[in-house]
Design a protein around this motif. Structure first.
Motif, PDB file in Angstrom:
ATOM      1  N   TRP A 106      -2.532  -7.330  -7.608  1.00  0.00           N
ATOM      2  CA  TRP A 106      -2.600  -6.017  -6.974  1.00  0.00           C
ATOM      3  C   TRP A 106      -2.652  -6.132  -5.451  1.00  0.00           C
ATOM      4  CZ3 TRP A 106      -2.089  -0.989  -7.946  1.00  0.00           C
ATOM      5  CH2 TRP A 106      -2.678  -0.052  -7.093  1.00  0.00           C
ATOM      6  N   HIS A 115       1.535   3.724  -5.297  1.00  0.00           N
ATOM      7  CA  HIS A 115       1.714   2.281  -5.121  1.00  0.00           C
ATOM      8  C   HIS A 115       3.024   1.814  -5.753  1.00  0.00           C
ATOM      9  CE1 HIS A 115      -2.335   1.815  -3.560  1.00  0.00           C
ATOM     10  NE2 HIS A 115      -2.076   0.536  -3.377  1.00  0.00           N
ATOM     11  N   SER A 133       3.000  -4.930  -5.996  1.00  0.00           N
ATOM     12  CA  SER A 133       2.005  -5.191  -7.044  1.00  0.00           C
ATOM     13  C   SER A 133       2.646  -5.513  -8.390  1.00  0.00           C
ATOM     14  CB  SER A 133       1.079  -3.989  -7.196  1.00  0.00           C
ATOM     15  OG  SER A 133       0.280  -3.819  -6.047  1.00  0.00           O
ATOM     16  N   PRO A 167      -9.093  -8.115  -4.319  1.00  0.00           N
ATOM     17  CA  PRO A 167      -8.516  -6.855  -4.773  1.00  0.00           C
ATOM     18  C   PRO A 167      -8.810  -6.482  -6.231  1.00  0.00           C
ATOM     19  CG  PRO A 167      -6.898  -8.216  -3.638  1.00  0.00           C
ATOM     20  CD  PRO A 167      -8.073  -9.084  -3.928  1.00  0.00           C
ATOM     21  N   ASP A 214      -3.716  -3.815  -2.356  1.00  0.00           N
ATOM     22  CA  ASP A 214      -4.345  -2.550  -1.949  1.00  0.00           C
ATOM     23  C   ASP A 214      -3.465  -1.749  -0.991  1.00  0.00           C
ATOM     24  OD1 ASP A 214      -6.914  -2.264  -3.225  1.00  0.00           O
ATOM     25  OD2 ASP A 214      -7.598  -3.996  -2.081  1.00  0.00           O
ATOM     26  N   GLN A 215      -2.700  -2.460  -0.166  1.00  0.00           N
ATOM     27  CA  GLN A 215      -1.855  -1.797   0.837  1.00  0.00           C
ATOM     28  C   GLN A 215      -0.401  -1.659   0.401  1.00  0.00           C
ATOM     29  OE1 GLN A 215      -3.624  -0.587   3.285  1.00  0.00           O
ATOM     30  NE2 GLN A 215      -5.437  -1.706   2.607  1.00  0.00           N
ATOM     31  N   TYR A 268      -4.019   8.042  -4.375  1.00  0.00           N
ATOM     32  CA  TYR A 268      -4.083   6.616  -4.024  1.00  0.00           C
ATOM     33  C   TYR A 268      -3.220   5.752  -4.946  1.00  0.00           C
ATOM     34  CZ  TYR A 268      -5.926   1.943  -3.174  1.00  0.00           C
ATOM     35  OH  TYR A 268      -6.031   0.603  -2.897  1.00  0.00           O
TER      36      TYR A 268
END
Length: 204
Positions: free
Chosen positions: A94, A189, A165, A116, A96-97, A185
């Motif tokens: 993963w 992704h 990811s 993460p 996060d950004q 959020y």
């Protein structure tokens, strides 16, 4: 070598595990709220390394994650980084950004100064020698992952993460989750859909 750990005595997840021919283990919950989750992780990790005494690593996945087609290939290619480099804390699937507008190269890796989670590989020696003896006790209302990110636990080590990811979080309800957080959020992704990606610059 897959085991499904169930926090409490719930028949449905156990039946689903059996449907897929997987080992399902239920255990009595300890603590409440975030402390209960932390104790579930400790019990699951301890049991995993006891059930598979020759295994030097474990991959941890929560039930609200989808995995990419190259999930195991990704870990297979990055495993040697943990073996060869003592400054690597973990490898995570993963980023996060890794939003749709900030990531796009599935062959690219980063080192990050955090842990993460959300699909990650843990070294037995790290867990047995460092984490297990210090794990927060049931009366401590701590998030297990935040605890693992503390400076005196992480000790300056870094995690390897992909630009794109290899897991996708789809759960929209839970103790620390709601549909608003999921939509703002997690939903945005990026997620790799390629069956095989040769990771680039592993030595760098």
């Amino acid at each position: 070598m897959i085991t499904v750990f169930i926090d409490g005595y719930y028949e449905e997840p156990l039946a689903v595990a059996k449907l897929f021919g997987l080992r399902g283990i239920q255990h009595t919950p300890l603590g409440s709220r975030n402390a209960r989750i932390a104790q579930h992780y400790k019990a699951s990790l301890t049991a995993t390394f006891n059930i598979f005494p020759s295994s030097r690593y474990a991959i941890i996945l929560e039930e609200d994650l989808d995995v990419s087609p190259d999930f195991f290939s990704y870990f297979s290619q990055t495993l040697r980084l943990i073996e060869e480099d003592p400054t690597v804390y973990c490898v995570s699937a993963w980023n996060d950004q890794g939003y749709e507008h900030t990531s796009g190269d599935p062959a690219l890796l980063y080192r990050v100064e955090t842990m993460p989670g959300l699909g990650w590989i843990l070294k037995r020696s790290l867990y047995k020698e460092e984490l297990e003896p210090k794990w927060p006790t049931p009366e401590k209302m701590w998030d297990w992952d935040m605890w693992m990110r503390l400076d005196d636990i992480r000790r300056g080590r870094e995690c390897i993460v992909p630009d794109v990811s290899r897991t996708y979080h789809f759960g929209s309800s839970g103790l620390n989750m709601n549909s608003y957080f999921q939509d703002t959020y997690f939903k945005k992704h990026s997620f790799n859909t390629l069956a095989y990606v040769e990771l680039r610059d592993l030595d760098r």
